[in-house]
Design a protein around this motif. Structure first.
Motif, PDB file in Angstrom:
ATOM      1  N   ALA A  89       0.615  -1.311   0.180  1.00 52.61           N
ATOM      2  CA  ALA A  89       0.069  -0.009  -0.031  1.00 52.61           C
ATOM      3  C   ALA A  89       0.840   1.203   0.081  1.00 52.61           C
ATOM      4  N   VAL A  90       0.814   2.295  -0.528  1.00 49.04           N
ATOM      5  CA  VAL A  90       1.054   3.657  -0.549  1.00 49.04           C
ATOM      6  C   VAL A  90       1.324   4.111   0.624  1.00 49.04           C
ATOM      7  N   ASP A  91       0.846   3.920   1.907  1.00 47.50           N
ATOM      8  CA  ASP A  91       1.121   4.432   2.971  1.00 47.50           C
ATOM      9  C   ASP A  91       1.701   3.247   4.033  1.00 47.50           C
ATOM     10  N   ASP A  92       2.041   1.968   3.563  1.00 47.12           N
ATOM     11  CA  ASP A  92       2.743   1.030   4.143  1.00 47.12           C
ATOM     12  C   ASP A  92       4.210   1.706   4.581  1.00 47.12           C
ATOM     13  N   PRO A  93       4.669   1.332   5.939  1.00 49.62           N
ATOM     14  CA  PRO A  93       5.810   1.888   6.612  1.00 49.62           C
ATOM     15  C   PRO A  93       6.904   1.002   6.073  1.00 49.62           C
ATOM     16  N   LEU A  94       8.179   1.465   5.848  1.00 49.16           N
ATOM     17  CA  LEU A  94       9.142   0.733   5.113  1.00 49.16           C
ATOM     18  C   LEU A  94       9.651  -0.654   5.772  1.00 49.16           C
ATOM     19  N   ALA A  95       9.320  -0.840   6.871  1.00 47.84           N
ATOM     20  CA  ALA A  95       9.528  -2.065   7.441  1.00 47.84           C
ATOM     21  C   ALA A  95       8.601  -3.293   6.848  1.00 47.84           C
TER      22      ALA A  95
END
Length: 314
Positions: free
Chosen positions: A119-125
């Motif tokens: 998703a576009v708002d997924d955290p990098l982890a």
């Protein structure tokens, strides 16, 4: 079955080369899910329903007759049988056996295949974890679906080749360069061509005893298909590395090495996920050639390493 699929899975090119598993060597149960993911996009919608059903519920479908599976998927018995054959099985009975084997493997604790979208708002982890999972799944699917008979024939042809031309554009062009430089390091004459005009110009010069390798995920990239066709018509042994074994490129390939790919998404186009599986196939091809030509390959590798060693010490 449409005309193209008939041509590809019936008789192709100069004879027994062709891609996919032969009727005498159906894919192992572990390869079934990978086959579905790879081939479903090129199937008719009715065949896709059958393929998706067997992949999502192998235990349930293994218990069904051909009539039962046709009724479950809202298709016909003929469609079920055609789908089984496209997936590499001589008939529905063989597909049922594979489904039973796959169900047993899953019941023994093997995790089912899961594709995770980014998703576009997924955290990098989360991005790292999802990409790592998809890469692992793509590699496992490619390994499970790779026909080692086809691979062995390609290895033998490249190992004995006077010259190897490799065609690819875009992301596949990077993979083509990788294969060519690997072969050069073990003393083989190999060139990667990303310019379509130069590729065709060189393909015209090929003949029996030469090898042409085309790398295209879609199987229909004109700038890759055209030079392979020319090489094929001039007598060279031709190899296709593709995610679509029913694509146009396979019509001109003596050997087809099928790759898998993670599901395409907005933030991860096919070019990214396909490159992973292409590089695995290239590495398998290269190692096989190095094994077969070990007496000359080992000294060549050592010499190239020595020639470049001083640059790494700077």
């Amino acid at each position: 079955m449409n005309r193209e699929v008939k041509e590809i899975f019936g008789s192709r090119g100069r004879g027994s080369g062709g891609g996919g598993s032969s009727a005498n060597n159906p894919p192992a149960p572990a390869a079934l899910a990978a086959k579905v993911r790879t081939l479903a996009p090129s199937m008719t919608r009715s065949m896709q329903r059958v393929a998706e059903a067997v992949a999502s519920d192998p235990a349930g479908c293994a218990a069904l007759t051909v009539t039962g599976l046709a009724e479950l998927t809202g298709t016909s018995e003929a469609t079920v049988v055609r789908t089984a054959r496209i997936l590499g099985y001589p008939g529905y009975r063989d597909l049922r056996l594979a489904l039973a084997g796959l169900a047993a493997q899953q019941q023994s604790g093997r995790a089912p295949a899961i594709t995770t979208d980014i998703a576009v708002d997924d955290p990098l982890a989360d991005v790292v974890a999802k990409l790592a999972y998809d890469e692992q799944q793509t590699l496992a699917d490619t390994a499970a679906g790779l026909d080692t008979v086809q691979l062995g024939a390609a290895v033998a042809a490249v190992a004995a080749a006077r010259r190897v031309d490799v065609y690819g554009v875009g992301a596949s062009g990077l993979v083509a360069q990788d294969l060519a430089q690997k072969l050069l390091r073990i003393g083989l004459m190999a060139h990667a061509h990303s310019d379509p005009h130069l590729a065709v110009t060189n393909a015209v010069q090929l003949r029996a005893g030469d090898v042409a390798v085309a790398i295209t995920h879609s199987g229909s990239t004109g700038d890759v298909v055209e030079p392979l066709r020319v090489a094929f018509e001039h007598g060279a042994t031709t190899v296709a590395i593709t995610g679509r074994p029913d694509g146009r490129v396979a019509q001109y390939a003596d050997q087809v090495l099928t790759t898998s790919t993670a599901r395409e998404s907005e933030l991860r186009p096919a070019a990214m996920s396909s490159r992973t599986s292409q590089l695995l196939v290239v590495d398998c091809l290269f190692v096989g050639v190095a094994q077969r030509t070990y007496e000359t390959a080992a000294p060549a590798l050592a010499a190239s390493y020595e020639a470049l060693a001083h640059r790494h010490r700077r």
